[in-house]
Design a protein around this motif. Sequence first.
Motif, PDB file in Angstrom:
ATOM      1  N   GLY A 247       3.810   5.779  -6.290  1.00  0.00           N
ATOM      2  CA  GLY A 247       3.925   4.608  -6.987  1.00  0.00           C
ATOM      3  C   GLY A 247       5.103   4.004  -7.424  1.00  0.00           C
ATOM      4  O   GLY A 247       6.185   4.709  -7.555  1.00  0.00           O
ATOM      5  N   ILE A 276      -2.925   1.014 -11.005  1.00  0.00           N
ATOM      6  CA  ILE A 276      -1.822   1.137 -10.082  1.00  0.00           C
ATOM      7  C   ILE A 276      -1.141   2.335 -10.175  1.00  0.00           C
ATOM      8  O   ILE A 276      -0.719   2.959 -11.438  1.00  0.00           O
ATOM      9  CB  ILE A 276      -1.028  -0.109 -10.264  1.00  0.00           C
ATOM     10  CG1 ILE A 276      -1.525  -1.446 -10.126  1.00  0.00           C
ATOM     11  CG2 ILE A 276       0.450   0.083  -9.250  1.00  0.00           C
ATOM     12  CD1 ILE A 276      -0.652  -2.702 -10.676  1.00  0.00           C
ATOM     13  N   GLU A 322       3.851   1.477   0.551  1.00  0.00           N
ATOM     14  CA  GLU A 322       2.787   1.360  -0.195  1.00  0.00           C
ATOM     15  C   GLU A 322       3.179   1.061  -1.794  1.00  0.00           C
ATOM     16  O   GLU A 322       2.817   0.193  -2.636  1.00  0.00           O
ATOM     17  CB  GLU A 322       1.613   2.334  -0.285  1.00  0.00           C
ATOM     18  CG  GLU A 322       0.426   2.156  -1.271  1.00  0.00           C
ATOM     19  CD  GLU A 322      -0.464   3.306  -1.078  1.00  0.00           C
ATOM     20  OE1 GLU A 322      -1.427   3.306  -1.835  1.00  0.00           O
ATOM     21  OE2 GLU A 322      -0.109   4.444  -0.373  1.00  0.00           O
ATOM     22  N   ASP A 323       4.425   1.957  -1.977  1.00  0.00           N
ATOM     23  CA  ASP A 323       5.004   1.801  -3.160  1.00  0.00           C
ATOM     24  C   ASP A 323       5.469   0.395  -3.408  1.00  0.00           C
ATOM     25  O   ASP A 323       5.460  -0.133  -4.378  1.00  0.00           O
ATOM     26  CB  ASP A 323       6.266   2.772  -3.183  1.00  0.00           C
ATOM     27  CG  ASP A 323       5.674   4.089  -3.657  1.00  0.00           C
ATOM     28  OD1 ASP A 323       4.589   4.456  -3.827  1.00  0.00           O
ATOM     29  OD2 ASP A 323       6.613   4.921  -3.596  1.00  0.00           O
ATOM     30  N   ASN A 326       3.029  -2.247  -4.423  1.00  0.00           N
ATOM     31  CA  ASN A 326       2.551  -1.881  -5.795  1.00  0.00           C
ATOM     32  C   ASN A 326       3.517  -2.579  -6.631  1.00  0.00           C
ATOM     33  O   ASN A 326       3.039  -2.842  -7.758  1.00  0.00           O
ATOM     34  CB  ASN A 326       2.072  -0.545  -5.761  1.00  0.00           C
ATOM     35  CG  ASN A 326       0.797   0.119  -5.524  1.00  0.00           C
ATOM     36  OD1 ASN A 326      -0.157  -0.684  -5.498  1.00  0.00           O
ATOM     37  ND2 ASN A 326       0.741   1.113  -5.026  1.00  0.00           N
TER      38      ASN A 326
END
Length: 342
Positions: A247, A276, A322-323, A326
């Motif tokens: 994240g 998140i 993906e980070d 986000n």
Amino acid sequence: MLTETLKELCALPGVSSCEDAVRDYIRAITAPYADRSYTDTLGNLIIEKKGVSPGTKKVMLAAHMDEVGLMVHTITEDGYLKFRPVGGIDRRVLLGKPVLVGKQKLPGVIGLKAYHLTSGEEARSIPKLTEFYIDIGADSREEALRHVSPGDIVCFDTDILEFGHGFLKAKAIDDRIGCTVMVELLKEPLPMDCTFVFTVQEEVGTRGAFGAAFSVTPDIALILEGTTAADLPEMESHQKVCLPGKGPVVPYMDGGTVYDRELFELLRTLAERGHIPWQTKEFLSGGTDASAIQRTKEGVRVAAISAAVRYLHTPSSVASLEDCQNILILARRFLQAVATME
């Protein structure tokens, strides 16, 4: 779309003080969405975009365009190039790396004395920077000077690769990820008026950010960055700083800034309420443009969202896509929250 923009930005040369290609690309792709766009004296690209309402706070978003690299300072009689680093580079990563030299993007490779010629003591030590050179295939100083001059910037030349479980390998992820998130935000309707600043020369002392913040004079600044992951097997857990794939990183403090407590709590709350995944730094290190922005004029409230990046400041940095997605989501929600602040 975010991934493709990130790849295109990482491919561009943009060593500190030579961010032109990155700035030109960003200006071109954001032109349809900007209400005003200009470049200041230092080379920062400043883009203003109106939102649904003006908002009660003047908000600035910042990400730096520049990357670490090298600069030619001497050309030897044999036609090799001696260099100095531009920004913080670990000299252990230099040997054998392909590079592009100067505006002509002349190909070269970083060399060093052959291993079989080194002494036992030399083999056990890290070579000094003065021992490295760039080989451009010239057979004399005169031939090299036809293509290269002292002061020419040298950029790493590396392929961009998606691999593993959603990871991206490229140069300059620090901080083309921040630039990418800002480009994507500019394409969207905004809840309030915002100023987006794509800064120069962060890697050599946050020089662009100070001038930009002085002219913009924001109340609140959100810095979008890449930060050291160091999540390697031999590291103790408290030394790993942060982990790609876990994240966005929301720091409360780093080597240059203590971030605004209320804004830190806001980002944390937004992440948790929005499901998140997020993390903070387990080991305080590094710094961002926030250190310069925070101290501008009467002072600026600063917050940051970063991507955890392995092998930072090398030709092959690694981050989680993906980070990155986000970070965009969290930055969007941050602007929505700030728009309703009293």
